[in-house]
Design a protein around this motif. Structure first.
Motif, short mmCIF file in Angstrom:
data_model
loop_
_atom_site.label_atom_id
_atom_site.label_comp_id
_atom_site.label_asym_id
_atom_site.label_seq_id
_atom_site.Cartn_x
_atom_site.Cartn_y
_atom_site.Cartn_z
N PRO A 181 -13.98 -78.45 -40.97
CA PRO A 181 -14.40 -79.50 -40.20
C PRO A 181 -14.10 -79.53 -38.68
O PRO A 181 -13.10 -78.88 -38.17
CB PRO A 181 -13.50 -80.76 -40.75
CG PRO A 181 -13.09 -80.34 -42.17
CD PRO A 181 -12.89 -78.84 -41.84
N ARG A 182 -15.16 -79.91 -38.13
CA ARG A 182 -15.07 -79.75 -36.58
C ARG A 182 -13.91 -80.72 -36.03
O ARG A 182 -13.87 -81.94 -36.77
CB ARG A 182 -16.34 -80.16 -35.90
CG ARG A 182 -17.34 -79.12 -36.19
CD ARG A 182 -18.54 -79.49 -35.14
NE ARG A 182 -19.58 -78.20 -35.45
CZ ARG A 182 -20.95 -78.36 -34.75
NH1 ARG A 182 -20.97 -79.53 -33.99
NH2 ARG A 182 -21.63 -77.55 -35.12
N LYS A 183 -12.97 -80.04 -35.20
CA LYS A 183 -12.08 -81.21 -34.49
C LYS A 183 -12.73 -82.25 -33.70
O LYS A 183 -13.66 -82.12 -32.86
CB LYS A 183 -11.04 -80.33 -33.95
CG LYS A 183 -10.31 -79.53 -34.29
CD LYS A 183 -9.54 -78.82 -33.39
CE LYS A 183 -8.57 -77.56 -34.14
NZ LYS A 183 -7.53 -77.04 -33.31
N LYS A 184 -12.38 -83.55 -33.82
CA LYS A 184 -12.89 -84.64 -33.17
C LYS A 184 -12.22 -84.54 -31.68
O LYS A 184 -11.08 -84.26 -31.43
CB LYS A 184 -12.49 -86.12 -33.76
CG LYS A 184 -12.65 -86.08 -35.11
CD LYS A 184 -12.65 -87.56 -35.52
CE LYS A 184 -13.10 -87.81 -36.98
NZ LYS A 184 -12.88 -89.31 -37.57
N LYS A 185 -13.24 -84.76 -30.62
CA LYS A 185 -12.62 -84.73 -29.34
C LYS A 185 -12.32 -86.25 -28.96
O LYS A 185 -12.65 -87.23 -29.34
CB LYS A 185 -14.03 -84.54 -28.43
CG LYS A 185 -14.45 -83.01 -28.82
CD LYS A 185 -15.47 -82.72 -27.77
CE LYS A 185 -16.06 -81.28 -28.34
NZ LYS A 185 -17.17 -81.04 -27.08
N ALA A 186 -11.33 -86.20 -27.81
CA ALA A 186 -10.80 -87.60 -27.40
C ALA A 186 -11.56 -87.88 -26.25
O ALA A 186 -11.42 -87.00 -25.41
CB ALA A 186 -9.27 -87.55 -27.38
#
Length: 226
Positions: free
Chosen positions: A214-219
């Motif tokens: 899964p792609r890491k979520k950006k903040a």
């Protein structure tokens, strides 16, 4: 077509370069290679086979002229490699290379949706595929290199015909047998070079599902994930 693969680490590069010019100690490259990533390739140097770092895709994005629609040169079709502007000069000049890797990825639609599969050797050994390289003069006066991988039709290959969308032509990278590494690199006759562009025996290969993580979520700056 292959758009990403797992590059061979330094300590598993083919023995063909061990006595020649191995990669410089300060060279490094990621394990999984995508468009425009730097990766090791093996070409014929003045003193024999050598390893250089090159960008994946024959025409790097920064060298596509402004206003020209982005196009992919990660894979060169064997049938048209001598005709396409992106490859023809280097093909005629015999700028052949080997692209060392441990596996590559293709989409399989047998479940009805695209599932990423990992493809490599049945014994998990590293291998190399046929490629073409070229040089670029950069604005800062330096010289950079890039490469493409060569593909052939795989409509009848027991393994490689399982990949890509239903109804699409099936393609495969050209895996070069280790016994032919030097002959391939030293070949300067385009017609003879075509004799090396063959499908690899399916019984010596293996493939398995390998869904991308899964792609890491950006903040955002306020800390909210999106």
């Amino acid at each position: 077509m292959c758009t990403n693969y797992n590059a061979t680490p330094r300590d598993r590069l083919p023995s063909i370069v061990s006595a020649m010019r191995p990669p410089k100690p300060d060279w490094d490259w990621p394990h999984e290679i995508y468009n425009d990533y730097a990766a090791p390739i093996i070409r014929l140097g003045e003193d024999g086979p050598e390893v250089i770092l090159a960008s994946y895709a024959m025409v790097p994005k920064q060298h596509i002229p402004p206003g020209v629609k982005k196009f992919s040169t990660m894979n060169a079709r064997a049938e048209t490699i001598g005709e396409k502007r992106s490859y023809s000069k280097q093909w005629r000049d015999g700028q052949l290379c080997l692209v060392p890797m441990e596996s590559f990825y293709e989409p399989c639609y047998e479940t009805g949706v695209a599932v990423r599969w990992n493809i490599g050797m049945a014994d998990d050994a590293p291998f190399a595929v046929a490629g073409l390289w070229r040089s670029w003069n950069e604005p800062d006066g330096s010289t950079a290199h890039s490469f493409t991988q060569i593909t052939v039709n795989a409509d009848e290959h027991p393994l490689m015909k399982r990949f890509h969308k239903p109804g699409d032509e099936k393609r495969s990278l050209v895996i070069v047998p280790e016994s032919e590494y030097e002959d391939w690199l030293e070949c300067h006759d385009p017609e003879r070079a075509r004799s090396y562009l063959q499908l690899y025996p399916a019984e010596l290969m293996a493939a398995r599902p390998a869904p991308a993580p899964p792609r890491k979520k950006k903040a955002e700056p306020n800390g909210v994930l999106f």
